[in-house]
Design an enzyme around this catalytic site. Structure first.
Site, PDB file in Angstrom:
ATOM      1  N   PRO A  12     -23.312  -4.335  17.141  1.00 51.41           N
ATOM      2  CA  PRO A  12     -23.040  -3.009  17.704  1.00 51.41           C
ATOM      3  C   PRO A  12     -22.117  -3.091  18.917  1.00 51.41           C
ATOM      4  O   PRO A  12     -22.058  -4.100  19.619  1.00 51.41           O
ATOM      5  CB  PRO A  12     -24.425  -2.512  18.153  1.00 51.41           C
ATOM      6  N   ASP A  38     -42.579 -15.135  24.733  1.00 51.47           N
ATOM      7  CA  ASP A  38     -41.286 -15.346  25.385  1.00 51.47           C
ATOM      8  C   ASP A  38     -40.511 -16.304  24.491  1.00 51.47           C
ATOM      9  O   ASP A  38     -40.889 -17.482  24.365  1.00 51.47           O
ATOM     10  CB  ASP A  38     -41.507 -15.949  26.780  1.00 51.47           C
ATOM     11  N   GLY A  70     -35.785  -0.408  23.069  1.00 54.07           N
ATOM     12  CA  GLY A  70     -34.437  -0.326  22.504  1.00 54.07           C
ATOM     13  C   GLY A  70     -34.336  -0.489  21.000  1.00 54.07           C
ATOM     14  O   GLY A  70     -35.094   0.119  20.232  1.00 54.07           O
ATOM     15  N   TYR A  83     -22.350 -13.663  28.809  1.00 55.93           N
ATOM     16  CA  TYR A  83     -23.004 -12.829  27.787  1.00 55.93           C
ATOM     17  C   TYR A  83     -22.177 -12.852  26.500  1.00 55.93           C
ATOM     18  O   TYR A  83     -22.725 -13.029  25.402  1.00 55.93           O
ATOM     19  CB  TYR A  83     -23.183 -11.383  28.288  1.00 55.93           C
ATOM     20  N   SER A 100     -22.824  -8.651  18.563  1.00 57.80           N
ATOM     21  CA  SER A 100     -22.266  -7.601  19.422  1.00 57.80           C
ATOM     22  C   SER A 100     -20.745  -7.601  19.297  1.00 57.80           C
ATOM     23  O   SER A 100     -20.147  -8.632  18.945  1.00 57.80           O
ATOM     24  CB  SER A 100     -22.655  -7.881  20.878  1.00 57.80           C
TER      25      SER A 100
HETATM   26  P1  NDP Z   1     -33.362  -3.619  25.534  1.00 51.38           P
HETATM   27  O1  NDP Z   1     -33.275  -4.176  26.905  1.00 51.38           O
HETATM   28  O2  NDP Z   1     -33.639  -2.176  25.368  1.00 51.38           O
HETATM   29  O3  NDP Z   1     -34.389  -4.469  24.666  1.00 51.38           O
HETATM   30  C1  NDP Z   1     -34.369  -5.869  24.696  1.00 51.38           C
HETATM   31  C2  NDP Z   1     -35.619  -6.415  24.046  1.00 51.38           C
HETATM   32  O4  NDP Z   1     -35.574  -7.853  24.079  1.00 51.38           O
HETATM   33  C3  NDP Z   1     -36.884  -5.974  24.746  1.00 51.38           C
HETATM   34  O5  NDP Z   1     -37.850  -5.659  23.782  1.00 51.38           O
HETATM   35  C4  NDP Z   1     -37.306  -7.212  25.519  1.00 51.38           C
HETATM   36  O6  NDP Z   1     -38.724  -7.231  25.614  1.00 51.38           O
HETATM   37  C5  NDP Z   1     -36.813  -8.312  24.585  1.00 51.38           C
HETATM   38  N1  NDP Z   1     -36.655  -9.593  25.264  1.00 51.38           N
HETATM   39  C6  NDP Z   1     -35.802  -9.900  26.285  1.00 51.38           C
HETATM   40  N2  NDP Z   1     -36.001 -11.169  26.675  1.00 51.38           N
HETATM   41  C7  NDP Z   1     -36.993 -11.662  25.890  1.00 51.38           C
HETATM   42  C8  NDP Z   1     -37.648 -12.910  25.819  1.00 51.38           C
HETATM   43  N3  NDP Z   1     -37.334 -13.923  26.642  1.00 51.38           N
HETATM   44  N4  NDP Z   1     -38.624 -13.094  24.895  1.00 51.38           N
HETATM   45  C9  NDP Z   1     -38.952 -12.083  24.065  1.00 51.38           C
HETATM   46  N5  NDP Z   1     -38.375 -10.873  24.072  1.00 51.38           N
HETATM   47  C10 NDP Z   1     -37.409 -10.673  24.992  1.00 51.38           C
HETATM   48  O7  NDP Z   1     -31.945  -3.993  24.871  1.00 51.38           O
HETATM   49  P2  NDP Z   1     -31.323  -3.648  23.437  1.00 51.38           P
HETATM   50  O8  NDP Z   1     -32.324  -3.044  22.531  1.00 51.38           O
HETATM   51  O9  NDP Z   1     -30.066  -2.931  23.666  1.00 51.38           O
HETATM   52  O10 NDP Z   1     -30.938  -5.113  22.951  1.00 51.38           O
HETATM   53  C11 NDP Z   1     -31.438  -5.700  21.755  1.00 51.38           C
HETATM   54  C12 NDP Z   1     -30.421  -6.688  21.228  1.00 51.38           C
HETATM   55  O11 NDP Z   1     -29.221  -5.993  20.892  1.00 51.38           O
HETATM   56  C13 NDP Z   1     -30.011  -7.773  22.227  1.00 51.38           C
HETATM   57  O12 NDP Z   1     -29.858  -8.991  21.525  1.00 51.38           O
HETATM   58  C14 NDP Z   1     -28.660  -7.285  22.742  1.00 51.38           C
HETATM   59  O13 NDP Z   1     -27.855  -8.346  23.186  1.00 51.38           O
HETATM   60  C15 NDP Z   1     -28.109  -6.642  21.472  1.00 51.38           C
HETATM   61  N6  NDP Z   1     -27.052  -5.667  21.692  1.00 51.38           N
HETATM   62  C16 NDP Z   1     -27.215  -4.599  22.532  1.00 51.38           C
HETATM   63  C17 NDP Z   1     -26.188  -3.679  22.717  1.00 51.38           C
HETATM   64  C18 NDP Z   1     -26.279  -2.559  23.693  1.00 51.38           C
HETATM   65  O14 NDP Z   1     -25.206  -1.995  24.075  1.00 51.38           O
HETATM   66  N7  NDP Z   1     -27.471  -2.135  24.113  1.00 51.38           N
HETATM   67  C19 NDP Z   1     -24.925  -3.818  21.966  1.00 51.38           C
HETATM   68  C20 NDP Z   1     -24.854  -4.980  21.123  1.00 51.38           C
HETATM   69  C21 NDP Z   1     -25.896  -5.842  20.970  1.00 51.38           C
HETATM   70  P3  NDP Z   1     -39.585  -7.775  26.832  1.00 51.38           P
HETATM   71  O15 NDP Z   1     -38.829  -7.495  28.090  1.00 51.38           O
HETATM   72  O16 NDP Z   1     -40.865  -6.995  26.694  1.00 51.38           O
HETATM   73  O17 NDP Z   1     -39.778  -9.232  26.545  1.00 51.38           O
HETATM   74  C1  8X3 Z   2     -23.756  -5.168  24.363  1.00 45.76           C
HETATM   75  C2  8X3 Z   2     -22.500  -4.372  24.358  1.00 45.76           C
HETATM   76  O1  8X3 Z   2     -20.197  -4.204  25.410  1.00 45.76           O
HETATM   77  O2  8X3 Z   2     -22.100  -4.061  26.894  1.00 45.76           O
HETATM   78  O3  8X3 Z   2     -23.629  -6.286  23.563  1.00 45.76           O
HETATM   79  O4  8X3 Z   2     -21.495  -6.162  25.926  1.00 45.76           O
HETATM   80  S1  8X3 Z   2     -21.543  -4.737  25.706  1.00 45.76           S
END
Ligand code: NDP
Ligand code: 8X3
Length: 265
Positions: free
Chosen positions: A186, A63, A16, A156, A143
């Site tokens: 975002p 982690d 992501g 969340y 977010s």
């Molecule tokens: P993805 O699920 O695509 O990526 C999440 C990443 O976080 C992965 O690389 C995962 O890696 C890592 N991760 C999760 N838990 C852990 C952990 N315990 N330790 C280390 N790494 C961890 O999600 P996004 O790219 O969308 O999300 C990234 C950030 O953006 C998050 O903080 C999310 O809340 C935020 N966000 C996302 C939005 C959306 O609509 N997608 C909107 C707003 C904010 P792995 O599993 O390999 O550990």
């Molecule tokens: C991720 C966006 O709207 O799904 O932070 O919570 S939303």
């Protein structure tokens, strides 16, 4: 700020937004520290970053929920990697969409431990070095969910409201140092986020993005790159970016027939 040769730590770099940010910083010639739990995914992203122009790449299987592991990982960095210039606190996740009074305590703990405590642990381990060196930039992933709570997502949303408070508090506590602090907030971004939220239920995950054009991870990476590359006397406190079809946490415009504009599937 030029990124060539700068050391950039990205948490959640295996997918992501984190992976897209790694690639965009790679194109600027940065030295990348890529952290996440899934080592094989990190290896793939690392190879792509090297092809894209990264100066060098190290992966860290980590982690962020374990303070001991975070401290050990930062302490174990070789001398040439220790002076982190940019920290991108991106690792995070959501689990489930449930009424608060019926939610899973295990899901709550996973979200709070990752999105709030994990972010704090990495910040606590990296920022003292930035202060001592007199340079650095922390980017936290917030977010729209932190600005406005939506039904069934209270925990969340609470983690992202906590991120907002931590981001603002850290910026105040770093006043008088040259270290900068930015929150990137975002709206809906199509990544693995909904797959994780719904534990691999692809159909339910796809419905989140139905009838509108969501942001891409690259769109968010672009905003992060922009904030980090402003002149060193400029601090971008927060950036709010959404798809054009999203007004806030609750209000969407979907082209799908019969879908109410405010629907969150
Ligand atoms: P993805 O699920 O695509 O990526 C999440 C990443 O976080 C992965 O690389 C995962 O890696 C890592 N991760 C999760 N838990 C852990 C952990 N315990 N330790 C280390 N790494 C961890 O999600 P996004 O790219 O969308 O999300 C990234 C950030 O953006 C998050 O903080 C999310 O809340 C935020 N966000 C996302 C939005 C959306 O609509 N997608 C909107 C707003 C904010 P792995 O599993 O390999 O550990
Ligand atoms: C991720 C966006 O709207 O799904 O932070 O919570 S939303």
């Amino acid at each position: 700020m030029k990124l060539k040769g700068k050391i950039v730590l990205i948490t959640g770099a295996s997918a992501g937004i984190g992976a897209a940010t790694a690639l965009s910083f790679a194109e600027q010639g940065a030295c990348l520290l890529l952290a996440a739990r899934r080592a094989s995914k990190l290896d793939t992203i690392a190879a792509e970053c090297l092809s894209a122009g990264a100066h060098s790449v190290q992966t860290i299987t980590l982690d962020v929920r374990s303070y001991a592991d975070v401290v050990a990982a930062i302490d174990a960095l070789p001398h040439e990697w220790a002076a982190i210039d940019v920290l991108i606190n991106n690792a995070g996740l959501s689990r489930g969409l449930d009424k608060l009074y019926a939610g899973s305590v295990q899901d709550w703990e996973e979200m709070i431990d990752t999105n709030v405590k994990g972010l704090l642990y990495v910040t606590r381990s990296v920022v003292p070095g930035m202060v001592a060196r007199g340079r650095g930039h922390i980017v936290n992933l917030g977010s729209t969910a932190g600005e406005m709570t939506y039904p069934n997502g209270a925990v969340y949303c609470a983690t992202k409201a906590a991120e907002k408070a931590i981001n603002d508090g850290l910026r105040q506590d770093l006043l008088g140092t040259p270290v900068r602090v930015t929150s990137i907030n975002p709206g809906m971004v199509e990544t693995e986020f909904s797959q994780v939220r719904f534990r691999g239920d692809h159909e339910r995950a796809a419905k989140v993005y139905q009838g509108l054009q969501p942001l891409t991870a690259a769109d968010v990476a672009d905003a992060i790159l922009w904030a980090v590359t402003r002149p060193e006397h400029v601090n971008i406190a927060h950036v709010l970016l959404t798809p054009v079809a999203q007004a806030n946490s609750l209000l969407f415009h979907r082209q799908t027939e019969g879908a109410a504009s405010g629907n969150r599937p």
